[in-house]
Design a protein around this motif. Structure first.
Motif, PDB file in Angstrom:
ATOM      1  N   LEU A  21      -5.400  -4.076  -2.118  1.00 32.94           N
ATOM      2  CA  LEU A  21      -4.296  -3.082  -1.737  1.00 32.94           C
ATOM      3  C   LEU A  21      -5.002  -1.686  -1.504  1.00 32.94           C
ATOM      4  O   LEU A  21      -4.727  -1.003  -0.625  1.00 32.94           O
ATOM      5  N   LEU A  22      -5.844  -1.445  -2.435  1.00 33.15           N
ATOM      6  CA  LEU A  22      -6.442  -0.226  -2.593  1.00 33.15           C
ATOM      7  C   LEU A  22      -7.468   0.006  -1.458  1.00 33.15           C
ATOM      8  O   LEU A  22      -7.867   0.921  -0.834  1.00 33.15           O
ATOM      9  N   LEU A  23      -8.498  -1.020  -1.557  1.00 33.39           N
ATOM     10  CA  LEU A  23      -9.660  -1.026  -0.675  1.00 33.39           C
ATOM     11  C   LEU A  23      -9.807  -1.767   0.623  1.00 33.39           C
ATOM     12  O   LEU A  23     -10.551  -1.263   1.456  1.00 33.39           O
ATOM     13  N   ALA A  24      -8.958  -2.823   0.749  1.00 31.92           N
ATOM     14  CA  ALA A  24      -9.291  -3.678   1.928  1.00 31.92           C
ATOM     15  C   ALA A  24      -8.427  -3.052   3.252  1.00 31.92           C
ATOM     16  O   ALA A  24      -7.456  -2.275   3.034  1.00 31.92           O
ATOM     17  N   PRO A  25      -8.846  -3.370   4.224  1.00 32.15           N
ATOM     18  CA  PRO A  25      -8.265  -2.941   5.560  1.00 32.15           C
ATOM     19  C   PRO A  25      -6.696  -3.477   5.546  1.00 32.15           C
ATOM     20  O   PRO A  25      -6.718  -4.753   4.928  1.00 32.15           O
ATOM     21  N   ARG A  26      -5.728  -2.693   5.871  1.00 33.28           N
ATOM     22  CA  ARG A  26      -4.281  -3.019   6.003  1.00 33.28           C
ATOM     23  C   ARG A  26      -4.064  -3.733   7.051  1.00 33.28           C
ATOM     24  O   ARG A  26      -2.996  -3.325   7.954  1.00 33.28           O
ATOM     25  N   THR A  27      -4.593  -5.024   7.361  1.00 30.27           N
ATOM     26  CA  THR A  27      -4.347  -5.728   8.544  1.00 30.27           C
ATOM     27  C   THR A  27      -2.989  -6.746   8.277  1.00 30.27           C
ATOM     28  O   THR A  27      -2.554  -6.619   7.210  1.00 30.27           O
ATOM     29  N   GLY A  28      -2.576  -7.154   9.115  1.00 30.24           N
ATOM     30  CA  GLY A  28      -1.197  -8.231   9.259  1.00 30.24           C
ATOM     31  C   GLY A  28      -1.510  -9.119   8.080  1.00 30.24           C
ATOM     32  O   GLY A  28      -0.679  -9.428   7.225  1.00 30.24           O
ATOM     33  N   THR A  29      -2.687  -9.709   8.458  1.00 26.49           N
ATOM     34  CA  THR A  29      -3.174 -10.995   7.626  1.00 26.49           C
ATOM     35  C   THR A  29      -3.354 -10.381   5.892  1.00 26.49           C
ATOM     36  O   THR A  29      -2.869 -10.906   5.087  1.00 26.49           O
ATOM     37  N   VAL A  30      -3.943  -9.323   5.836  1.00 25.22           N
ATOM     38  CA  VAL A  30      -4.337  -8.688   4.340  1.00 25.22           C
ATOM     39  C   VAL A  30      -3.039  -8.592   3.696  1.00 25.22           C
ATOM     40  O   VAL A  30      -2.738  -8.950   2.584  1.00 25.22           O
ATOM     41  N   MET A  31      -1.891  -7.856   4.369  1.00 18.64           N
ATOM     42  CA  MET A  31      -0.767  -7.517   3.807  1.00 18.64           C
ATOM     43  C   MET A  31       0.149  -8.600   3.504  1.00 18.64           C
ATOM     44  O   MET A  31       0.971  -8.639   2.641  1.00 18.64           O
ATOM     45  N   THR A  32       0.113  -9.441   4.642  1.00 18.57           N
ATOM     46  CA  THR A  32       0.973 -10.841   4.213  1.00 18.57           C
ATOM     47  C   THR A  32       0.253 -11.556   3.035  1.00 18.57           C
ATOM     48  O   THR A  32       1.187 -12.125   2.199  1.00 18.57           O
ATOM     49  N   GLY A  33      -1.008 -11.697   2.824  1.00 16.21           N
ATOM     50  CA  GLY A  33      -1.499 -12.451   1.997  1.00 16.21           C
ATOM     51  C   GLY A  33      -1.102 -11.532   0.551  1.00 16.21           C
ATOM     52  O   GLY A  33      -0.907 -12.361  -0.470  1.00 16.21           O
ATOM     53  N   LEU A  34      -1.353 -10.268   0.591  1.00 21.41           N
ATOM     54  CA  LEU A  34      -0.904  -9.586  -0.836  1.00 21.41           C
ATOM     55  C   LEU A  34       0.582  -9.784  -1.203  1.00 21.41           C
ATOM     56  O   LEU A  34       0.855  -9.975  -2.025  1.00 21.41           O
ATOM     57  N   GLY A  99       4.080  -0.913  -4.777  1.00 18.95           N
ATOM     58  CA  GLY A  99       2.662  -0.668  -4.112  1.00 18.95           C
ATOM     59  C   GLY A  99       2.424  -1.050  -2.769  1.00 18.95           C
ATOM     60  O   GLY A  99       2.221  -0.152  -2.127  1.00 18.95           O
ATOM     61  N   ILE A 100       2.850  -2.191  -2.548  1.00 14.68           N
ATOM     62  CA  ILE A 100       2.684  -2.670  -1.115  1.00 14.68           C
ATOM     63  C   ILE A 100       3.767  -1.779  -0.083  1.00 14.68           C
ATOM     64  O   ILE A 100       3.102  -1.249   1.058  1.00 14.68           O
ATOM     65  N   TRP A 101       4.803  -1.757  -0.534  1.00 12.91           N
ATOM     66  CA  TRP A 101       5.845  -0.844   0.233  1.00 12.91           C
ATOM     67  C   TRP A 101       5.094   0.487   0.393  1.00 12.91           C
ATOM     68  O   TRP A 101       5.341   1.191   1.391  1.00 12.91           O
ATOM     69  N   VAL A 102       4.908   1.125  -0.573  1.00 12.08           N
ATOM     70  CA  VAL A 102       4.089   2.578  -0.561  1.00 12.08           C
ATOM     71  C   VAL A 102       3.150   2.786   0.298  1.00 12.08           C
ATOM     72  O   VAL A 102       3.008   3.557   1.359  1.00 12.08           O
ATOM     73  N   ALA A 103       2.197   1.727   0.199  1.00  9.28           N
ATOM     74  CA  ALA A 103       0.942   1.667   1.141  1.00  9.28           C
ATOM     75  C   ALA A 103       1.327   1.574   2.608  1.00  9.28           C
ATOM     76  O   ALA A 103       0.733   2.402   3.411  1.00  9.28           O
TER      77      ALA A 103
END
Length: 152
Positions: A21-34, A99-103
């Protein structure tokens, strides 16, 4: 049940999700995976362990039944290895969700990542304090209080 192992595995797993969450690009795939691989998996772990404890299938480590009806009962429950582990997984799941919501919200409002990282670390370590810090920061982008504090 090996509560120490469960605690360690879920703790390391949640920390890995936070690093992403802190370091990766916030693509749709990354955020869905998180969300599904992080929050949902931690929440499912919490739910499964809670069902096992409430059902008496596993012992919390004290031999006593879980009791949430009084402060003394909650203290006893959380002082057991099982109760503390499940309580910690509860925190891990909810803090990652926040954290995901804040990001996502900070990205939406154009806050730089260097400004988000300290706030997200506060969410990780101190939950509600990090959320309050973000809401105060978000207030700087709005002229009306309602727009600043109502989640979108």
């Amino acid at each position: 049940m090996d509560w120490d192992l469960i605690f360690t595995v879920t703790n390391i797993y949640a920390l890995a999700m936070w690093v992403i969450l802190l370091l990766a690009p916030r693509t749709g795939t990354v955020m869905t995976g998180l969300f599904y691989g992080g929050v949902a998996l931690l929440a499912a772990s919490y739910a499964a362990l809670m069902v096992l404890l409430i059902g008496g299938i596993v012992d919390s480590g004290t031999g006593a039944a879980m009791d949430f009806s009084s402060l003394a009962g909650v203290q006893q429950t959380l002082s057991s290895p099982g109760g503390a582990t499940i309580g910690w997984i509860h925190y891990l799941s909810f803090d990652l969700f926040v954290g995901i919501w804040v990001a996502r919200n900070a990205d939406k409002y154009g806050f730089a990542r260097w400004l988000q990282i300290p706030i997200l670390l506060f969410v990780l370590m101190l939950g509600p304090l990090g959320l309050i810090l973000y809401l105060l920061l978000r207030f700087t982008r709005h002229s009306k209080v309602a727009d600043a504090v109502i989640p979108e």
